[in-house]
Design an enzyme around this catalytic site. Structure first.
Site, PDB file in Angstrom:
ATOM      1  N   ILE A  23       0.905  -0.945   0.195  1.00 51.29           N
ATOM      2  CA  ILE A  23      -0.431   0.200   0.042  1.00 51.29           C
ATOM      3  C   ILE A  23       0.901   1.459   0.046  1.00 51.29           C
ATOM      4  N   GLY A  25       3.461   1.788  -1.348  1.00 50.78           N
ATOM      5  CA  GLY A  25       4.386   1.882  -2.858  1.00 50.78           C
ATOM      6  C   GLY A  25       3.923   2.763  -3.283  1.00 50.78           C
ATOM      7  N   ASP A  70       2.675  -9.283   5.961  1.00 45.13           N
ATOM      8  CA  ASP A  70       4.765  -9.927   5.015  1.00 45.13           C
ATOM      9  C   ASP A  70       4.263 -11.024   3.781  1.00 45.13           C
ATOM     10  N   ALA A  93       2.823  -6.026  -2.858  1.00 44.20           N
ATOM     11  CA  ALA A  93       3.643  -6.329  -2.640  1.00 44.20           C
ATOM     12  C   ALA A  93       5.596  -6.362  -3.222  1.00 44.20           C
ATOM     13  N   SER A  96      10.863  -4.620  -5.406  1.00 42.82           N
ATOM     14  CA  SER A  96      10.718  -4.062  -6.800  1.00 42.82           C
ATOM     15  C   SER A  96      11.677  -3.747  -7.438  1.00 42.82           C
ATOM     16  N   SER A 137       5.353  -8.154 -14.945  1.00 47.05           N
ATOM     17  CA  SER A 137       5.968  -7.142 -14.677  1.00 47.05           C
ATOM     18  C   SER A 137       7.154  -7.268 -17.002  1.00 47.05           C
ATOM     19  N   GLU A 139       9.650  -6.724 -17.163  1.00 46.68           N
ATOM     20  CA  GLU A 139      11.202  -7.672 -16.565  1.00 46.68           C
ATOM     21  C   GLU A 139      11.075  -9.084 -17.001  1.00 46.68           C
ATOM     22  N   TYR A 161      15.243 -10.488  -9.997  1.00 46.65           N
ATOM     23  CA  TYR A 161      13.781  -9.794 -10.259  1.00 46.65           C
ATOM     24  C   TYR A 161      13.133 -10.838 -11.001  1.00 46.65           C
ATOM     25  N   HIS A 191       5.954   2.692 -15.206  1.00 49.10           N
ATOM     26  CA  HIS A 191       5.695   3.333 -14.976  1.00 49.10           C
ATOM     27  C   HIS A 191       5.775   3.576 -13.671  1.00 49.10           C
ATOM     28  N   ARG A 196       7.044   8.279  -6.959  1.00 47.24           N
ATOM     29  CA  ARG A 196       8.316   7.141  -7.366  1.00 47.24           C
ATOM     30  C   ARG A 196       9.768   6.745  -6.417  1.00 47.24           C
TER      31      ARG A 196
HETATM   32  P1  NAP Z   1       7.187   0.035  -4.904  1.00 51.25           P
HETATM   33  O1  NAP Z   1       6.594   1.375  -4.705  1.00 51.25           O
HETATM   34  O2  NAP Z   1       8.451  -0.465  -4.463  1.00 51.25           O
HETATM   35  O3  NAP Z   1       6.427  -0.921  -3.720  1.00 51.25           O
HETATM   36  C1  NAP Z   1       6.881  -2.236  -3.696  1.00 51.25           C
HETATM   37  C2  NAP Z   1       5.711  -2.318  -1.855  1.00 51.25           C
HETATM   38  O4  NAP Z   1       6.122  -3.570  -1.253  1.00 51.25           O
HETATM   39  C3  NAP Z   1       6.334  -0.857  -0.915  1.00 51.25           C
HETATM   40  O5  NAP Z   1       4.888  -0.537  -0.951  1.00 51.25           O
HETATM   41  C4  NAP Z   1       6.874  -2.431  -0.081  1.00 51.25           C
HETATM   42  O6  NAP Z   1       6.833  -1.616   1.385  1.00 51.25           O
HETATM   43  C5  NAP Z   1       6.083  -3.045  -0.241  1.00 51.25           C
HETATM   44  N1  NAP Z   1       6.686  -4.898   0.575  1.00 51.25           N
HETATM   45  C6  NAP Z   1       7.823  -5.157  -0.346  1.00 51.25           C
HETATM   46  N2  NAP Z   1       8.883  -6.202   0.964  1.00 51.25           N
HETATM   47  C7  NAP Z   1       7.213  -6.752   1.001  1.00 51.25           C
HETATM   48  C8  NAP Z   1       6.978  -7.569   2.622  1.00 51.25           C
HETATM   49  N3  NAP Z   1       7.623  -8.983   2.341  1.00 51.25           N
HETATM   50  N4  NAP Z   1       5.743  -7.353   2.888  1.00 51.25           N
HETATM   51  C9  NAP Z   1       5.128  -6.714   2.880  1.00 51.25           C
HETATM   52  N5  NAP Z   1       5.163  -5.761   1.990  1.00 51.25           N
HETATM   53  C10 NAP Z   1       6.219  -5.745   0.989  1.00 51.25           C
HETATM   54  O7  NAP Z   1       7.070  -0.960  -6.121  1.00 51.25           O
HETATM   55  P2  NAP Z   1       5.555  -0.025  -7.304  1.00 51.25           P
HETATM   56  O8  NAP Z   1       6.851   0.577  -8.496  1.00 51.25           O
HETATM   57  O9  NAP Z   1       4.487   0.508  -7.018  1.00 51.25           O
HETATM   58  O10 NAP Z   1       5.011  -1.258  -7.552  1.00 51.25           O
HETATM   59  C11 NAP Z   1       4.230  -2.629  -7.443  1.00 51.25           C
HETATM   60  C12 NAP Z   1       4.362  -3.553  -7.970  1.00 51.25           C
HETATM   61  O11 NAP Z   1       4.248  -3.157  -9.576  1.00 51.25           O
HETATM   62  C13 NAP Z   1       5.665  -4.751  -7.199  1.00 51.25           C
HETATM   63  O12 NAP Z   1       5.274  -5.613  -7.256  1.00 51.25           O
HETATM   64  C14 NAP Z   1       6.142  -4.530  -8.699  1.00 51.25           C
HETATM   65  O13 NAP Z   1       7.394  -4.857  -8.861  1.00 51.25           O
HETATM   66  C15 NAP Z   1       5.346  -3.981 -10.189  1.00 51.25           C
HETATM   67  N6  NAP Z   1       5.572  -3.609 -11.116  1.00 51.25           N
HETATM   68  C16 NAP Z   1       5.931  -2.377 -11.476  1.00 51.25           C
HETATM   69  C17 NAP Z   1       6.206  -1.394 -12.630  1.00 51.25           C
HETATM   70  C18 NAP Z   1       6.742  -0.089 -12.279  1.00 51.25           C
HETATM   71  O14 NAP Z   1       6.980   0.496 -13.970  1.00 51.25           O
HETATM   72  N7  NAP Z   1       7.089   0.299 -11.189  1.00 51.25           N
HETATM   73  C19 NAP Z   1       6.125  -1.980 -13.591  1.00 51.25           C
HETATM   74  C20 NAP Z   1       5.375  -4.110 -13.544  1.00 51.25           C
HETATM   75  C21 NAP Z   1       5.423  -4.522 -12.176  1.00 51.25           C
HETATM   76  P3  NAP Z   1       8.110  -0.896   1.414  1.00 51.25           P
HETATM   77  O15 NAP Z   1       8.214   0.076   1.971  1.00 51.25           O
HETATM   78  O16 NAP Z   1       7.823  -1.933   3.678  1.00 51.25           O
HETATM   79  O17 NAP Z   1       9.984  -1.834   1.487  1.00 51.25           O
HETATM   80  N1  GDD Z   2      18.135   2.592 -10.704  1.00 44.24           N
HETATM   81  C1  GDD Z   2      19.304   3.285 -11.897  1.00 44.24           C
HETATM   82  N2  GDD Z   2      19.894   3.891 -11.479  1.00 44.24           N
HETATM   83  N3  GDD Z   2      18.989   2.777 -12.987  1.00 44.24           N
HETATM   84  C2  GDD Z   2      19.788   3.090 -13.517  1.00 44.24           C
HETATM   85  C3  GDD Z   2      20.554   4.444 -13.141  1.00 44.24           C
HETATM   86  C4  GDD Z   2      20.626   4.435 -12.141  1.00 44.24           C
HETATM   87  O1  GDD Z   2      21.378   5.422 -11.541  1.00 44.24           O
HETATM   88  N4  GDD Z   2      21.453   4.434 -14.691  1.00 44.24           N
HETATM   89  C5  GDD Z   2      21.220   3.488 -15.510  1.00 44.24           C
HETATM   90  N5  GDD Z   2      20.013   2.802 -15.026  1.00 44.24           N
HETATM   91  C6  GDD Z   2      19.231   1.939 -16.427  1.00 44.24           C
HETATM   92  C7  GDD Z   2      19.146   0.344 -15.510  1.00 44.24           C
HETATM   93  O2  GDD Z   2      20.977  -0.088 -16.147  1.00 44.24           O
HETATM   94  C8  GDD Z   2      18.135   0.534 -16.644  1.00 44.24           C
HETATM   95  O3  GDD Z   2      17.900   0.026 -17.778  1.00 44.24           O
HETATM   96  C9  GDD Z   2      17.117   1.608 -16.405  1.00 44.24           C
HETATM   97  O4  GDD Z   2      17.804   2.647 -16.128  1.00 44.24           O
HETATM   98  C10 GDD Z   2      15.916   1.784 -15.754  1.00 44.24           C
HETATM   99  O5  GDD Z   2      15.739   1.733 -14.472  1.00 44.24           O
HETATM  100  P1  GDD Z   2      15.056   0.932 -12.671  1.00 44.24           P
HETATM  101  O6  GDD Z   2      14.750   2.807 -13.422  1.00 44.24           O
HETATM  102  O7  GDD Z   2      16.203   1.001 -11.743  1.00 44.24           O
HETATM  103  O8  GDD Z   2      14.116   0.156 -13.578  1.00 44.24           O
HETATM  104  P2  GDD Z   2      13.755  -0.969 -14.252  1.00 44.24           P
HETATM  105  O9  GDD Z   2      13.523  -0.497 -15.623  1.00 44.24           O
HETATM  106  O10 GDD Z   2      15.425  -1.879 -13.481  1.00 44.24           O
HETATM  107  O11 GDD Z   2      12.695  -1.287 -13.530  1.00 44.24           O
HETATM  108  C11 GDD Z   2      11.818  -1.272 -13.674  1.00 44.24           C
HETATM  109  O12 GDD Z   2      10.105  -1.139 -14.006  1.00 44.24           O
HETATM  110  C12 GDD Z   2      10.211  -2.608 -13.693  1.00 44.24           C
HETATM  111  C13 GDD Z   2       9.816  -3.453 -15.457  1.00 44.24           C
HETATM  112  O13 GDD Z   2       9.596  -3.162 -16.572  1.00 44.24           O
HETATM  113  C14 GDD Z   2      10.636  -1.662 -11.532  1.00 44.24           C
HETATM  114  O14 GDD Z   2       9.952  -0.269 -11.421  1.00 44.24           O
HETATM  115  C15 GDD Z   2      10.909  -2.567 -11.967  1.00 44.24           C
HETATM  116  O15 GDD Z   2       9.753  -3.178 -10.527  1.00 44.24           O
HETATM  117  C16 GDD Z   2       9.852  -3.004 -12.968  1.00 44.24           C
HETATM  118  O16 GDD Z   2       8.836  -4.616 -12.811  1.00 44.24           O
END
Ligand code: NAP
Ligand code: GDD
Length: 335
Positions: A23, A25, A70, A93, A96, A137, A139, A161, A191, A196
């Site tokens: 929640i 996140g 958890d 959760a 991530s 995801s 990913e 991941y 997204h 973020r």
């Molecule tokens: P986020 O901001 O990192 O939120 C993740 C949440 O999970 C946090 O509230 C975290 O709590 C909680 N969590 C971590 N470990 C836990 C545990 N052991 N038990 C209970 N809660 C736990 O991620 P988000 O960007 O909102 O993404 C939401 C979901 O979509 C995630 O599953 C992510 O992998 C997936 N997703 C994200 C993207 C993206 O681009 N954002 C894309 C595809 C999929 P704490 O604050 O306590 O750490």
């Molecule tokens: N984090 C981070 N920090 N990434 C960097 C940096 C840096 O300083 N410099 C370059 N990058 C590049 C990473 O190598 C990657 O290729 C890209 O930026 C995006 O990195 P992140 O923003 O960490 O996101 P992500 O694509 O690895 O993962 C996110 O998107 C996934 C969906 O495709 C996360 O939200 C995942 O939870 C999610 O599933």
């Protein structure tokens, strides 16, 4: 463009209960905002931490109910279900952060992979009629066997991941097929939003650019600038999660914009927005932010979501970057 009649959806959902893990996140907080406008009673799960972690949910304090649990503790998930008796569970959760998943691969697998199984088992035991959304995801596509990727594209994850998410994805499908549960996965491409986490590259850049503009720092340290991502706006994407659970049958959907941009494109857009054309002198490349295996490019095909749910992204790349930079300028100016 889809049209939602908010009055009608609010009445329709008036007695519905949603339970959201993760929640605090980014997505969890946006989804709670959305479901409240649709008339839901919202419960959110957080894990215990030594310091309050409610920066994204402070505004929801009196509007939602927080339960403690958890993803690594099966009994806590079952207890949460009993406490809120939900119609819909959104499992957001996860550990991530892709980069962190090489440092803690076992923990990542426990939370992001096996955690999904624990929640499905808890639902099966408590009430298998509960509708379940799993946060899958892009990913999982990793090395992109097909570009753009769609629901039928083979997976090729490139990080602990991504592998854990793939387990969560398949176990969700397996429980749907084995037990006839309404369990589905949204395969969401990247997204972002003003909420973020700061370790992700977009927020790191929007925060860094705002600091440079305000004279608070003179550089941003980054890793690979050539990676490309399909970046959308989180509030648009949580709407797709909700839509998936309102379909007649449970199915998986790709949610994306169909466009891809490099980190360099993001930097250009962000620096341009604050009036800086030549941004290269402000960037330090730091090997600490390079990954052992990189996902070079991601791009999604959201045709199925558009045709079956009338979902389309509402916010374009340029608007997204501007919103994030403006938000960080505002936050830092108020310090
Ligand atoms: P986020 O901001 O990192 O939120 C993740 C949440 O999970 C946090 O509230 C975290 O709590 C909680 N969590 C971590 N470990 C836990 C545990 N052991 N038990 C209970 N809660 C736990 O991620 P988000 O960007 O909102 O993404 C939401 C979901 O979509 C995630 O599953 C992510 O992998 C997936 N997703 C994200 C993207 C993206 O681009 N954002 C894309 C595809 C999929 P704490 O604050 O306590 O750490
Ligand atoms: N984090 C981070 N920090 N990434 C960097 C940096 C840096 O300083 N410099 C370059 N990058 C590049 C990473 O190598 C990657 O290729 C890209 O930026 C995006 O990195 P992140 O923003 O960490 O996101 P992500 O694509 O690895 O993962 C996110 O998107 C996934 C969906 O495709 C996360 O939200 C995942 O939870 C999610 O599933």
């Amino acid at each position: 463009m889809h049209q939602i009649n908010f009055m009608n959806t609010k009445i329709l959902n008036m007695n519905k209960i949603a339970f959201i893990t993760g929640i605090n996140g980014m997505d969890g907080s946006h989804l709670a905002d959305l479901l409240l406008t649709r008339g839901y009673k919202v419960y959110g799960m957080e894990r215990r931490s030594s310091n309050a972690n409610d920066v994204n949910t402070k505004h929801l304090k009196d509007k939602i109910t927080i339960l403690n649990g958890d993803m690594t503790d099966q009994n806590s998930l079952l207890r949460c279900l009993k406490e809120c008796n939900p119609d819909e569970v959104y499992n957001l959760a996860a550990q991530s952060f892709v980069g962190e998943s090489w440092n803690t691969p076992e923990h990542t697998s426990e939370v992001t992979g096996l955690g999904v199984l624990r929640m499905l088992e808890a639902i099966r035991e408590y009430n298998p009629k509960i509708k379940f959304y799993q946060a899958s995801s892009s990913e999982m596509f990793g090395r992109m066997v097909e570009n753009p990727a769609k629901e039928t594209t083979p997976f090729y994850p490139r990080s602990p991941y991504g592998v854990s998410k793939l387990y969560g994805h398949w176990i969700t499908k397996n429980y749907r097929e084995s037990y006839d549960m309404f369990a589905c996965s949204g395969i969401l491409f990247n997204h972002e939003s003003e909420r973020r986490g700061i370790e992700f590259v977009t927020r790191k850049i929007s925060d860094g650019v705002a600091r440079i503009k305000l004279g608070l720092t003179d550089h941003i340290s980054l890793g690979n600038l050539d990676a490309k991502r399909d970046w959308g706006y989180a509030p648009d994407y949580v709407e797709a999660m909700w839509m998936m659970l309102q379909q007649e049958t449970p199915e998986d959907y790709v949610i994306a914009t169909g466009e891809t941009h490099s980190i360099r494109d993001f930097l250009t857009e962000a620096f341009n927005h604050v009036g800086i054309a030549d941004w290269e002198p402000y960037i330090k490349q730091d090997p600490r932010f390079m990954r052992p295996a990189e996902v070079d490019v991601l791009r999604g095909d959201y045709t199925k979501a558009k045709e079956e749910m009338e979902w389309v992204p509402q916010t374009n790349f340029s608007e997204l970057v501007k919103k994030m930079v403006d938000n960080d300028l505002k936050l830092l100016s108020n310090v």
